[in-house]
Design a protein around this motif. Structure first.
Motif, PDB file in Angstrom:
ATOM      1  N   SER A 109       0.655  -1.157  -0.008  1.00  0.00           N
ATOM      2  CA  SER A 109       0.110  -0.129  -0.029  1.00  0.00           C
ATOM      3  C   SER A 109       0.812   1.175   0.045  1.00  0.00           C
ATOM      4  CB  SER A 109      -0.777  -0.059   1.199  1.00  0.00           C
ATOM      5  OG  SER A 109      -0.199   0.214   2.491  1.00  0.00           O
ATOM      6  N   LYS A 110       2.099   1.162   0.318  1.00  0.00           N
ATOM      7  CA  LYS A 110       3.144   2.322   0.338  1.00  0.00           C
ATOM      8  C   LYS A 110       3.363   2.509  -1.005  1.00  0.00           C
ATOM      9  CE  LYS A 110       4.696   1.580   5.147  1.00  0.00           C
ATOM     10  NZ  LYS A 110       5.822   1.223   5.835  1.00  0.00           N
ATOM     11  N   LEU A 111       3.163   1.759  -1.828  1.00  0.00           N
ATOM     12  CA  LEU A 111       3.842   1.916  -3.425  1.00  0.00           C
ATOM     13  C   LEU A 111       2.583   2.404  -4.184  1.00  0.00           C
ATOM     14  CD1 LEU A 111       5.677  -1.320  -3.620  1.00  0.00           C
ATOM     15  CD2 LEU A 111       6.546   0.812  -2.848  1.00  0.00           C
ATOM     16  N   ALA A 112       1.540   3.084  -3.626  1.00  0.00           N
ATOM     17  CA  ALA A 112       0.187   3.264  -4.346  1.00  0.00           C
ATOM     18  C   ALA A 112       0.491   4.366  -5.662  1.00  0.00           C
ATOM     19  CB  ALA A 112      -0.801   3.943  -3.421  1.00  0.00           C
ATOM     20  N   ASP A 113       1.371   5.216  -5.251  1.00  0.00           N
ATOM     21  CA  ASP A 113       1.904   6.301  -6.195  1.00  0.00           C
ATOM     22  C   ASP A 113       2.701   5.476  -7.430  1.00  0.00           C
ATOM     23  OD1 ASP A 113       4.103   5.433  -4.656  1.00  0.00           O
ATOM     24  OD2 ASP A 113       4.812   7.372  -5.406  1.00  0.00           O
ATOM     25  N   LEU A 114       3.352   4.475  -7.267  1.00  0.00           N
ATOM     26  CA  LEU A 114       3.960   3.554  -8.397  1.00  0.00           C
ATOM     27  C   LEU A 114       2.835   2.969  -8.933  1.00  0.00           C
ATOM     28  CD1 LEU A 114       7.263   2.475  -6.340  1.00  0.00           C
ATOM     29  CD2 LEU A 114       7.006   4.364  -8.010  1.00  0.00           C
ATOM     30  N   ALA A 115       1.949   2.366  -8.575  1.00  0.00           N
ATOM     31  CA  ALA A 115       1.073   1.402  -8.758  1.00  0.00           C
ATOM     32  C   ALA A 115       0.234   2.339 -10.004  1.00  0.00           C
ATOM     33  CB  ALA A 115       0.147   0.764  -8.024  1.00  0.00           C
ATOM     34  N   GLN A 116      -0.133   3.228  -9.715  1.00  0.00           N
ATOM     35  CA  GLN A 116      -0.883   4.437 -10.493  1.00  0.00           C
ATOM     36  C   GLN A 116      -0.072   4.915 -11.790  1.00  0.00           C
ATOM     37  OE1 GLN A 116      -1.876   7.956  -7.829  1.00  0.00           O
ATOM     38  NE2 GLN A 116      -3.219   6.719  -7.011  1.00  0.00           N
ATOM     39  N   SER A 117       1.513   4.496 -11.838  1.00  0.00           N
ATOM     40  CA  SER A 117       2.187   4.825 -12.803  1.00  0.00           C
ATOM     41  C   SER A 117       2.393   3.668 -13.601  1.00  0.00           C
ATOM     42  CB  SER A 117       3.739   5.452 -12.144  1.00  0.00           C
ATOM     43  OG  SER A 117       3.408   6.493 -11.524  1.00  0.00           O
ATOM     44  N   GLY A 118       1.880   2.708 -13.456  1.00  0.00           N
ATOM     45  CA  GLY A 118       2.001   1.302 -14.315  1.00  0.00           C
ATOM     46  C   GLY A 118       2.805   0.360 -13.749  1.00  0.00           C
ATOM     47  N   VAL A 119       3.292   0.627 -12.378  1.00  0.00           N
ATOM     48  CA  VAL A 119       4.367  -0.466 -11.892  1.00  0.00           C
ATOM     49  C   VAL A 119       3.570  -1.523 -11.228  1.00  0.00           C
ATOM     50  CG1 VAL A 119       6.006  -0.567 -10.125  1.00  0.00           C
ATOM     51  CG2 VAL A 119       6.157   1.204 -11.244  1.00  0.00           C
ATOM     52  N   TYR A 120       3.871  -2.702 -11.289  1.00  0.00           N
ATOM     53  CA  TYR A 120       3.371  -3.936 -10.833  1.00  0.00           C
ATOM     54  C   TYR A 120       3.657  -3.962  -9.337  1.00  0.00           C
ATOM     55  CZ  TYR A 120       1.406  -8.717 -10.037  1.00  0.00           C
ATOM     56  OH  TYR A 120       0.672  -9.719  -9.517  1.00  0.00           O
ATOM     57  N   THR A 121       2.902  -3.811  -8.277  1.00  0.00           N
ATOM     58  CA  THR A 121       3.534  -3.721  -6.919  1.00  0.00           C
ATOM     59  C   THR A 121       3.093  -4.810  -6.266  1.00  0.00           C
ATOM     60  OG1 THR A 121       1.616  -2.265  -6.176  1.00  0.00           O
ATOM     61  CG2 THR A 121       3.316  -1.067  -6.965  1.00  0.00           C
ATOM     62  N   VAL A 122       3.934  -5.295  -5.203  1.00  0.00           N
ATOM     63  CA  VAL A 122       3.740  -6.708  -4.442  1.00  0.00           C
ATOM     64  C   VAL A 122       4.103  -6.287  -3.268  1.00  0.00           C
ATOM     65  CG1 VAL A 122       4.269  -9.054  -4.458  1.00  0.00           C
ATOM     66  CG2 VAL A 122       3.942  -7.816  -6.679  1.00  0.00           C
ATOM     67  N   SER A 123       3.525  -7.038  -2.110  1.00  0.00           N
ATOM     68  CA  SER A 123       3.932  -6.994  -0.655  1.00  0.00           C
ATOM     69  C   SER A 123       5.105  -8.393  -0.633  1.00  0.00           C
ATOM     70  CB  SER A 123       2.824  -7.235   0.279  1.00  0.00           C
ATOM     71  OG  SER A 123       2.066  -6.135   0.077  1.00  0.00           O
ATOM     72  N   LEU A 124       6.327  -7.559   0.056  1.00  0.00           N
ATOM     73  CA  LEU A 124       7.150  -8.976   0.007  1.00  0.00           C
ATOM     74  C   LEU A 124       8.241  -8.418   1.174  1.00  0.00           C
ATOM     75  CD1 LEU A 124       8.885 -11.374  -0.692  1.00  0.00           C
ATOM     76  CD2 LEU A 124      10.323  -9.627  -2.192  1.00  0.00           C
ATOM     77  N   ASP A 125       8.171  -9.157   2.151  1.00  0.00           N
ATOM     78  CA  ASP A 125       8.946  -9.045   3.442  1.00  0.00           C
ATOM     79  C   ASP A 125      10.344 -10.153   3.108  1.00  0.00           C
ATOM     80  OD1 ASP A 125      10.615  -9.072   5.907  1.00  0.00           O
ATOM     81  OD2 ASP A 125       8.815  -9.046   7.130  1.00  0.00           O
ATOM     82  N   VAL A 126      11.527  -9.367   2.883  1.00  0.00           N
ATOM     83  CA  VAL A 126      12.635 -10.306   2.561  1.00  0.00           C
ATOM     84  C   VAL A 126      12.873 -11.179   3.732  1.00  0.00           C
ATOM     85  CG1 VAL A 126      13.587  -8.786   0.948  1.00  0.00           C
ATOM     86  CG2 VAL A 126      14.504  -8.369   3.155  1.00  0.00           C
ATOM     87  N   ASN A 127      12.614 -10.984   4.888  1.00  0.00           N
ATOM     88  CA  ASN A 127      12.645 -12.035   5.844  1.00  0.00           C
ATOM     89  C   ASN A 127      11.635 -13.024   6.128  1.00  0.00           C
ATOM     90  OD1 ASN A 127      14.942 -10.663   6.966  1.00  0.00           O
ATOM     91  ND2 ASN A 127      13.666  -9.091   7.940  1.00  0.00           N
ATOM     92  N   SER A 128      10.820 -13.262   4.969  1.00  0.00           N
ATOM     93  CA  SER A 128       9.704 -14.199   4.837  1.00  0.00           C
ATOM     94  C   SER A 128      10.502 -15.522   4.602  1.00  0.00           C
ATOM     95  CB  SER A 128       8.991 -13.883   3.931  1.00  0.00           C
ATOM     96  OG  SER A 128       8.234 -12.825   4.098  1.00  0.00           O
TER      97      SER A 128
END
Length: 282
Positions: A37-56
């Motif tokens: 959700s912190k990437l909403a501005d990027l998503a509006q620009s056409g970026v495919y945004t995904v939640s990912l915790d690299v500690n998962s």
């Protein structure tokens, strides 16, 4: 033909700047953050945004990467950017804090790399860029733990580069100097819970310097991101250039690394005559 990027830690700083620069040349970008959700501005620009915790878990990271590949067919460029700085004296940092730091800055990058490499090996091409730092050249007061994560990353990067180069895959560590991002503030910089009064006279001046330097850094992240995109794609000013194992960016990075190399050469020369006396006699 559009390339596909997979970039971690894109909510701010270099992650966001590289995402915008890659999108600007017409490429596809999968941008990740612990909270998409912190990437909403990027998503509006056409970026495919995904939640990912690299500690998962590796399983969860593999699933996110598989989804990205299903979306665009491949991952051509991986940028391991997620990370933070743990400041404070070495003795002040607890075992838990040190392990958390390495989990994000080192083991998290390893996990994402492991998830992406099988796809790159299958098509015999790809670029992996690990975001290092000039901190990977010299341990510093108040940031020794952060420096150690970047030193570790260099060892991994240089070894991996040699291992996968015959398979058509390029690996590089990007080593920025100080760029005007939020990296020295907010959640990107944390302090240990423990504080040792004996160390305060040494630690505090450097802690204060970090605070004063915040948003006064000389590097322009937009310009830095543009150079990174050109370097990783071999286009523009970087056309025809072979990527080094360690790519420094920023005038302060060049100055500091040059100083470190000169200092290390001087130390080596001063002790060389004694060092060579330890060999077994012929």
């Amino acid at each position: 033909m559009a390339r596909t990027w997979f970039i971690t830690g894109c909510s701010s700083g270099f992650g966001k700047a590289i995402t915008k620069a890659a999108l600007g040349v017409g490429d596809n970008v999968i941008a990740t953050s612990r909270d998409a959700s912190k990437l909403a501005d990027l998503a509006q620009s056409g970026v495919y945004t995904v939640s990912l915790d690299v500690n998962s878990s590796q399983k969860d990271i593999d699933a996110v990467v598989a989804d990205a590949v299903n979306k665009y067919g491949s991952i051509d460029i991986l940028v391991n950017n997620a990370g933070y700085i743990l400041e404070g004296g070495i003795e002040e940092v607890s075992d838990e804090e040190a392990r958390d730091h390495f989990n994000t800055n080192v083991f998290g990058q390893l996990a994402v790399t492991r998830a992406v490499l099988p796809y790159m090996r299958a098509k015999k091409s790809g670029v992996i860029a690990n975001m290092g730092s000039i901190a990977g050249w010299r341990g510093g007061i108040n940031c020794g733990m952060y420096c150690s994560t970047k030193f570790a990353l260099i060892g991994i990067t240089e070894a991996l580069k040699k291992e996968v180069e015959p398979l058509g895959i390029t690996v590089v560590a990007i080593e920025p100097g100080y760029f005007r991002t939020d990296f020295l503030s907010g959640g990107h910089k944390v302090s240990p819970k423990n504080s040792i009064p004996d160390l305060e006279p040494v630690i505090k001046p450097f802690k204060d310097m970090f605070s004063m330097y915040d948003h006064q850094q000389p590097g322009d992240p937009t310009k830095g991101a543009q150079l990174i995109v050109e370097a990783l794609t071999g286009t523009g000013r970087c056309a025809g250039k072979k990527l080094p194992a360690r790519l420094a960016i920023g005038s302060d990075a060049i100055a500091m690394i040059t100083e470190v190399l000169e200092d290390k050469k001087k130390e080596l020369d001063e002790w060389k005559d004694l060092a060579v006396t330890t060999d077994i006699a012929a």
